[in-house]
Design an enzyme around this catalytic site. Sequence first.
Site, short mmCIF file in Angstrom:
data_model
loop_
_atom_site.label_atom_id
_atom_site.label_comp_id
_atom_site.label_asym_id
_atom_site.label_seq_id
_atom_site.Cartn_x
_atom_site.Cartn_y
_atom_site.Cartn_z
N ASP A 146 0.87 -1.18 0.00
CA ASP A 146 0.00 0.00 0.00
C ASP A 146 0.90 1.23 0.00
O ASP A 146 1.82 1.34 0.82
CB ASP A 146 -0.86 -0.01 1.27
CG ASP A 146 -2.22 0.59 1.05
OD1 ASP A 146 -2.31 1.61 0.33
OD2 ASP A 146 -3.20 0.08 1.62
N ASP A 182 -3.39 4.47 -2.55
CA ASP A 182 -4.44 5.03 -1.70
C ASP A 182 -4.99 6.32 -2.28
O ASP A 182 -4.22 7.19 -2.72
CB ASP A 182 -3.85 5.28 -0.30
CG ASP A 182 -4.89 5.71 0.70
OD1 ASP A 182 -5.80 4.92 0.98
OD2 ASP A 182 -4.77 6.85 1.22
N GLU A 242 -7.19 2.99 -5.50
CA GLU A 242 -8.39 3.25 -4.72
C GLU A 242 -9.02 4.53 -5.24
O GLU A 242 -8.39 5.59 -5.25
CB GLU A 242 -8.05 3.42 -3.23
CG GLU A 242 -9.31 3.65 -2.40
CD GLU A 242 -9.02 4.16 -0.99
OE1 GLU A 242 -9.87 3.94 -0.11
OE2 GLU A 242 -7.96 4.78 -0.77
N HIS A 256 -10.19 -2.82 5.29
CA HIS A 256 -9.94 -2.20 6.59
C HIS A 256 -10.82 -0.99 6.86
O HIS A 256 -10.84 -0.48 7.98
CB HIS A 256 -8.47 -1.80 6.69
CG HIS A 256 -8.07 -0.82 5.62
ND1 HIS A 256 -7.92 -1.18 4.29
CD2 HIS A 256 -7.82 0.50 5.67
CE1 HIS A 256 -7.60 -0.11 3.59
NE2 HIS A 256 -7.53 0.92 4.39
N ASP A 257 -11.52 -0.51 5.84
CA ASP A 257 -12.40 0.66 5.99
C ASP A 257 -13.88 0.31 5.96
O ASP A 257 -14.72 1.19 6.13
CB ASP A 257 -12.13 1.68 4.86
CG ASP A 257 -10.84 2.45 5.05
OD1 ASP A 257 -10.38 2.56 6.20
OD2 ASP A 257 -10.29 2.94 4.05
#
Length: 560
Positions: free
Chosen positions: A101, A202, A253, A326-327
Amino acid sequence: MNQIQKDWWRTATIYQIYPKSFCDSADKGIGDIKGIISKLDYLKTLGIDAIWLTPIYQSPMIDNGYDISDYYTINPDFGCMADFDLLLEIAHQKGMRIILDIVVNHTSTAHQWFKSALGNKDSEYRDYYIWKDPINAQAPTNWQSKFGGNAWALDEKTNQYYLHLFAKEQADLNWENPKVRDEVKDIISFWAEKGVDGFRLDVINLISKQQDYQNDYQGDGRRFYTDGPRVHEYLQEISDAVFNQYGSVTVGEMSSTSLEECQQYSSLDGKELSMVFNFHHLKIDYQNGEKWTETPFDFLQLKSIFNHWQQGMSGKGWSALFWCNHDQPRIVTRLGNDQEYRVESAKMLATSLHMMQGTPYVYQGEEIGMTNPGYTSIEQYRDLESINMYDIMRHQQGKSEQDVLAILAQKSRDNSRTPIQWNSEKHAGFTNGTPWLQVAENYPDVNVEQALKDENSVFYYYQRLIALRKEVAVITTGDYTDLAPEHAQLFCYRRRSDQQTLICINNYYAESVEYALPAELAVAKGKYILGNYPGLLTDDVACLVKLRPYECRVLLFEHQ
């Protein structure tokens, strides 16, 4: 590198690890790289092709590592560079790739660049960030931070504001500055040289801001920085200089994006990114677009969104398929039934996603049907966004404690961040210390050890799904048609190529229901290749399919 090797990710399944909650090797309550290494055989058994690690760099951890203070150093909470090198070596030996990431829309305010720029207009790094003078002694625009509040913070020494689209400790980088873009190329090249196989980027579609910095009187400002004026130019520059040089797989993302933009980001010509994450299908339980509400999901909207993206991306781009990360809250709690039909609904939800076109991502714990923890107190939460929204909902919006906690129990990011439930020992075998976040209370029954003992577990079902993607070509290549877009209970779609037709039938509710196969298939010779209830994998395909609660079935027809 031949085309099959280059495009390995088209038939792959990628496993996301949130290191802080995966496995603690040192009894400190926080997961680490050595803990990941200890579980590589488990992941190999699952059958995944690559591991995506959320940020493991040096960070104050204001936003769980998405606030990077040094891109070239491993966060000591997770280990050291030697640990990472060993992880890379062993994963490659076992045939699994590593995807890192990378966060390049912003840095931590603890980064040396920002520390030099703060309070010093003459710093060589001042123009690495976005600074504006106040207007009428106020912030330069009314843009809102994604985490609540205004998106500008004042540097009192210079009387200028810096932009932070996320926490005030996450200062946005100025991509208009070519030196910033060169720094990003150097950072990514450093990790690619080590042998890292790919990068998850990200909020990458926010890097280009509209340069007139207007107030937004229609929204929160996002229309002035989402899919901005130079974003495709920047991505092509980075891709040409780094990604294509190293053969890196890339997944972007995409925040609040559109289909048309994603067709270009992930265009099959490979000029920008390999694939894209979009989140529209995970806003179907947002009330009037507002996340922080307790709202049932809109099933017809979910199917409509999948149809829009599956048909729109086919032949033009490539999507990452996912329910959880994770979100996002745990999908079996969110859209399934985590009490009475946890196993059945977990399998059904996995099936309805994995039979689509794209690259599936499995988020840690999803493969054993982990649920939201059902926290009942704000003291149990650690997520910055959740704590900020708790204060806003309680003290600015006047919502009751009970209502706010119910909303958090449904929407908080901590729902997916609870430690992995490895076994029924204390703290679910995640740590011998005190876990940084409380383990879900159902860990004695829902854990990896139990799943591996049960041949009908969610784990082995995911194992089969992952294998099917490599065995059945139509899953990768076929077109997509929703066969029952207005059905209030069934999500049923067809994938079709010249050689094969696949039908995926999913009952999203606890009531039984019947479905009649399309007439042209009633006389064709087909077979069941997957189902989440026992005894279905036969060649005896009836025209009328009777589905039990949360049942799913996958049928394959070979063309003559």
